[in-house]
Design a protein around this motif. Structure first.
Motif, mmCIF file in Angstrom:
data_model
loop_
_atom_site.group_PDB
_atom_site.id
_atom_site.type_symbol
_atom_site.label_atom_id
_atom_site.label_comp_id
_atom_site.label_asym_id
_atom_site.label_seq_id
_atom_site.Cartn_x
_atom_site.Cartn_y
_atom_site.Cartn_z
ATOM 1 N N LEU A 25 33.518 -63.560 41.589
ATOM 2 C CA LEU A 25 33.605 -63.421 43.049
ATOM 3 C C LEU A 25 32.467 -64.111 43.792
ATOM 4 C CD1 LEU A 25 34.886 -59.761 43.540
ATOM 5 C CD2 LEU A 25 36.181 -61.876 43.258
ATOM 6 N N SER A 28 35.198 -67.881 46.913
ATOM 7 C CA SER A 28 36.483 -67.392 47.403
ATOM 8 C C SER A 28 37.507 -68.530 47.407
ATOM 9 C CB SER A 28 36.327 -66.776 48.800
ATOM 10 O OG SER A 28 35.664 -67.665 49.653
ATOM 11 N N GLU A 32 39.909 -71.778 42.203
ATOM 12 C CA GLU A 32 38.950 -71.257 41.224
ATOM 13 C C GLU A 32 39.351 -69.855 40.774
ATOM 14 O OE1 GLU A 32 36.078 -72.041 39.473
ATOM 15 O OE2 GLU A 32 36.818 -74.037 39.968
ATOM 16 N N ARG A 67 38.796 -56.147 47.506
ATOM 17 C CA ARG A 67 38.712 -57.614 47.450
ATOM 18 C C ARG A 67 40.064 -58.287 47.687
ATOM 19 N NH1 ARG A 67 36.992 -57.164 41.146
ATOM 20 N NH2 ARG A 67 35.482 -55.857 42.193
ATOM 21 N N GLU A 68 40.104 -59.095 48.745
ATOM 22 C CA GLU A 68 41.307 -59.850 49.073
ATOM 23 C C GLU A 68 41.509 -60.972 48.061
ATOM 24 O OE1 GLU A 68 41.879 -59.663 53.395
ATOM 25 O OE2 GLU A 68 42.077 -61.832 53.262
ATOM 26 N N HIS A 69 40.426 -61.232 47.305
ATOM 27 C CA HIS A 69 40.494 -62.233 46.240
ATOM 28 C C HIS A 69 41.617 -61.904 45.257
ATOM 29 C CE1 HIS A 69 36.473 -61.770 47.866
ATOM 30 N NE2 HIS A 69 36.138 -62.981 47.474
ATOM 31 N N ILE A 72 44.911 -63.097 46.661
ATOM 32 C CA ILE A 72 44.725 -64.554 46.805
ATOM 33 C C ILE A 72 44.844 -65.229 45.440
ATOM 34 C CG2 ILE A 72 43.012 -66.373 47.312
ATOM 35 C CD1 ILE A 72 41.999 -64.601 49.628
ATOM 36 N N ASN A 94 46.428 -55.968 52.117
ATOM 37 C CA ASN A 94 45.971 -57.340 51.898
ATOM 38 C C ASN A 94 47.126 -58.278 51.604
ATOM 39 O OD1 ASN A 94 43.313 -56.646 52.301
ATOM 40 N ND2 ASN A 94 42.791 -56.521 50.127
ATOM 41 N N ASN A 97 48.878 -59.002 54.781
ATOM 42 C CA ASN A 97 47.994 -59.767 55.660
ATOM 43 C C ASN A 97 47.882 -61.235 55.271
ATOM 44 O OD1 ASN A 97 47.477 -57.567 57.272
ATOM 45 N ND2 ASN A 97 45.465 -57.131 56.410
ATOM 46 N N ILE B 35 30.542 -60.449 49.469
ATOM 47 C CA ILE B 35 31.751 -60.846 48.728
ATOM 48 C C ILE B 35 32.912 -61.019 49.699
ATOM 49 C CG2 ILE B 35 33.434 -60.134 46.969
ATOM 50 C CD1 ILE B 35 30.833 -60.250 45.611
ATOM 51 N N THR B 36 33.005 -60.106 50.663
ATOM 52 C CA THR B 36 34.208 -60.062 51.507
ATOM 53 C C THR B 36 34.044 -60.786 52.848
ATOM 54 O OG1 THR B 36 33.522 -57.912 52.411
ATOM 55 C CG2 THR B 36 34.975 -57.887 50.491
ATOM 56 N N ILE B 39 35.336 -64.704 53.341
ATOM 57 C CA ILE B 39 36.760 -64.907 53.670
ATOM 58 C C ILE B 39 37.019 -64.475 55.119
ATOM 59 C CG2 ILE B 39 39.141 -64.209 53.137
ATOM 60 C CD1 ILE B 39 38.329 -63.850 50.243
ATOM 61 N N PHE B 65 25.842 -59.361 45.588
ATOM 62 C CA PHE B 65 25.180 -60.341 44.709
ATOM 63 C C PHE B 65 23.827 -60.739 45.312
ATOM 64 C CE2 PHE B 65 29.493 -62.035 42.932
ATOM 65 C CZ PHE B 65 29.636 -60.876 42.193
ATOM 66 N N GLN B 76 27.309 -67.980 49.629
ATOM 67 C CA GLN B 76 28.102 -66.936 50.310
ATOM 68 C C GLN B 76 27.205 -66.138 51.260
ATOM 69 O OE1 GLN B 76 32.024 -66.049 48.145
ATOM 70 N NE2 GLN B 76 30.502 -64.762 47.159
ATOM 71 N N SER B 139 39.509 -58.541 53.908
ATOM 72 C CA SER B 139 38.729 -59.481 54.718
ATOM 73 C C SER B 139 39.498 -59.944 55.948
ATOM 74 C CB SER B 139 38.361 -60.699 53.875
ATOM 75 O OG SER B 139 37.536 -60.326 52.804
ATOM 76 N N THR B 140 40.804 -60.133 55.794
ATOM 77 C CA THR B 140 41.611 -60.607 56.920
ATOM 78 C C THR B 140 41.671 -59.548 58.021
ATOM 79 O OG1 THR B 140 42.862 -62.091 55.517
ATOM 80 C CG2 THR B 140 43.924 -61.413 57.550
#
Lengths: 165, 418
Positions: A25, A28, A32, A67-69, A72, A94, A97, B35-36, B39, B65, B76, B139-140
């Motif tokens: 993470l 983003s 990757e 995490r939206e990751h 995604i 998410n 969204n 992290i968030t 985005i 992090f 980030q 995040s959105t």
């Protein structure tokens, strides 16, 4: 919209650490993230999954982190949609969204097997198992969520709303 | 109405809301981390808003992090700093002033009772301990809320948990919530509000309330919440940066389910791999050897948690086979721990005493597990690979059990070492 493809099957409580481990993470970048999608649930998944495939899982898919990751990474790996008995609520938000189609269906989740070919009629909420010649109903998508989907996600929905006000 | 319904109703200009209703509500604080937020920032720019809805209501906290662990993480973190400068955000916390977000915001009086808070972090539900409605989003959602000051919600059904009876020695908020998750399962409160009530909760200190609400998400909950009272008043008095309001549930409020727990029967509890719901009494796990012990995180990194661990480890040594890592959750807690001599106790025992970070909790940095290694941590998740290698294991406990375990080199209860 018809979503047609081959199924990868997962169990209960697939958490966001399994979908995309936190060690990746520090970026983003969708491409990757896709390289490591579902890695801690199935190490070979990133190399096996092909664009157009679908994921079918049991209950509480996407539990854990916000995490939206996670959606995604799934979307960027080319997975068209996820079907599960239920979704953890932040993952559910998410997915809508960011525009990853998801469907809740006990029956589909119980009967579909790995490798099956399925067709999802997103508008009618019907999941057809081509391999087994069966049909299952998905829970209807609430009108507001449909509005988000047709706007192309929350950002576009918000952009239009701000423009109109 | 329940406390959750009342707060949601107040923020969407309605007299009443009911479960299942979709609302667009005004938010008091919007939160994201390193992290968030990247985005969220990227998505925010796509909206084309003229600015943010309120520069003093958006908290950006590099804590996961950070201090920046590698070049990508540094990039980030820089996005947060640049965005905060560009939009003159009042709630950006640089390394050296930051803390683990969910410990920092209540401590600094930035989140107050009666607030509606969203955060792009699942443990945002922590603030329910103050009597706020707080929930994790993506995040959105944060991007959209930064532009509009609003967010969409489905009003959740509420579950009522009644805790009564006297707590056993060393049993605290962590044990209550682990026991509850063990009882109802990791989706036992899916999409629902978890309202913690009862005489045991009424006498539970604020740090333990925050610990309980912090882990509501581990049962799938939308939020955890505790009605504010005298203990809340004492905690927020002198800290609150804004006016606050105490909401409480009506006597005839509707609950989808009510569960009672006799706390005198709840033992020191440990969650075994790989789900928080896989709980067992700590006393029965003495055959499990441990390579690393972590005391810290948004769940149990507050000063009282550190005091509890220090009380047990004072004058003793960390087992030669164990790495013990103690992480105060904020700069203030760090300073208090130094002043109170806790830092010295941990260092003399042979433990690491670290600057605030989420670090090891999510397998980020500052204590990652190798293949086959086993940790016991006061954190909140023990999923596969959570703290490092996919073939490592994490056990969850309260700080007292963690300290006893660090001394014994295997899962242990405090009675074994004091």
């Amino acid at each position: 919209m018809i979503l047609k493809g081959r199924v990868w099957k997962f169990g209960d409580n697939i958490d966001t650490d399994a979908i995309i481990p936190a060690r990746y993470l520090n970026t983003s970048d969708p491409a990757e993230l896709a390289k490591h999608v579902m890695e801690d649930a199935d190490r070979d998944f990133p190399s096996k999954v092909k664009a157009g495939d679908l994921i079918v899982a049991d209950a509480n898919f996407g539990c854990g982190s916000s995490r939206e990751h996670a959606p995604i990474a799934i979307k960027a790996a080319g997975v068209q949609a996820v079907v599960a008995k239920s979704f953890a609520r932040i993952f559910y938000r998410n997915a809508f969204n960011i525009g990853l189609p998801i469907f809740e269906s006990d029956e589909a989740s119980g009967k579909i097997q790995e490798g099956d070919q399925i067709e999802i009629d997103a508008d009618r909420g019907v999941i057809r198992n081509v391999s087994r010649s069966e049909e299952y109903a998905a829970k209807p998508i609430p009108p507001f969520m449909q509005e988000l989907i047709s706007a192309g996600g929350l950002i576009e929905w918000t952009r239009r709303r701000l423009k109109a006000s | 109405m329940t406390i959750t319904e009342k707060i949601l109703a107040s923020r969407c200009g309605k007299k009443e809301v009911s479960p299942g209703e979709l609302i667009n509500a005004k938010v008091d604080i919007v939160l994201a981390n390193d992290i968030t937020a990247p985005i969220a920032i990227t998505e925010f720019k796509k909206i084309g808003a003229k600015g943010v809805f309120d520069k003093d209501r958006i908290a950006l906290i590099p804590d996961h992090f950070a201090p920046q662990k590698d070049i990508k993480a540094a990039e980030q973190c820089r996005m947060l700093r640049d965005f905060s400068r560009e939009y003159e955000l009042g709630l950006y916390f640089e390394v050296g002033r930051m803390g683990v977000e969910h410990a920092l915001l209540p401590e600094q009086g930035i989140v107050v009772p009666g607030d509606l808070v969203i955060g792009a972090d699942s443990h945002t539900c922590t603030y329910g301990g103050l009597g706020a409605f707080a929930t994790g989003v993506g995040s959105t959602d944060v991007a959209s809320a930064m532009a509009t000051g609003e967010c969409w919600f489905k009003v959740p059904e509420s579950m009522k948990f009644i805790y009564y009876g006297k707590l056993n020695k060393w049993v605290g908020g962590k044990d209550l919530i682990l026991h509850t998750i063990g009882d109802i399962g990791v989706d036992g409160a899916l999409y629902r509000a978890m309202e913690f009530t009862g005489e045991t909760i009424s006498s539970l200190p604020m740090y333990a309330r925050l610990t309980m609400c912090n882990m509501a998400i581990e049962a799938g909950g939308k939020n955890g919440i505790i009605a504010p009272d005298k203990i809340t008043e004492q905690y927020v008095k002198g800290r609150a940066k804004r006016e606050y309001k105490f909401y409480s549930s009506d006597k005839d409020a509707a609950y989808v389910r009510t569960i009672e727990y006799d706390c005198s029967k709840i033992p020191l509890t440990v969650s075994c791999p790989h789900l928080p719901s896989n709980t067992k009494p700590a006393a029965g796990l003495s055959s499990i050897t441990i390579d690393q012990v972590v005391v810290g995180s948004c769940t149990n990194g507050r000063i009282e948690d550190l005091r509890e661990a220090a009380e047990i480890i004072k004058g003793k040594k960390v087992n030669p086979n164990v790495r013990m890592i103690v992480i105060p959750a904020t700069q203030q807690i760090y300073l208090d721990a130094v002043k109170e001599g806790l830092a010295e106790i941990f260092v003399n025992a042979g433990a690491v005493f670290s600057t605030p970070t989420c670090g090891p909790c999510l397998g980020g940095h500052m204590g990652i597990l190798a293949k086959g290694e086993r940790a016991l941590a006061t954190t909140n998740r023990n999923f596969v690979g959570r703290m490092g290698h996919p073939e490592s294991e994490v056990y969850l406990s309260n700080p007292a059990v963690a300290a006893a375990t660090a001394i014994m080199g295997r899962i242990a209860v405090p009675e074994e070492v004091i």
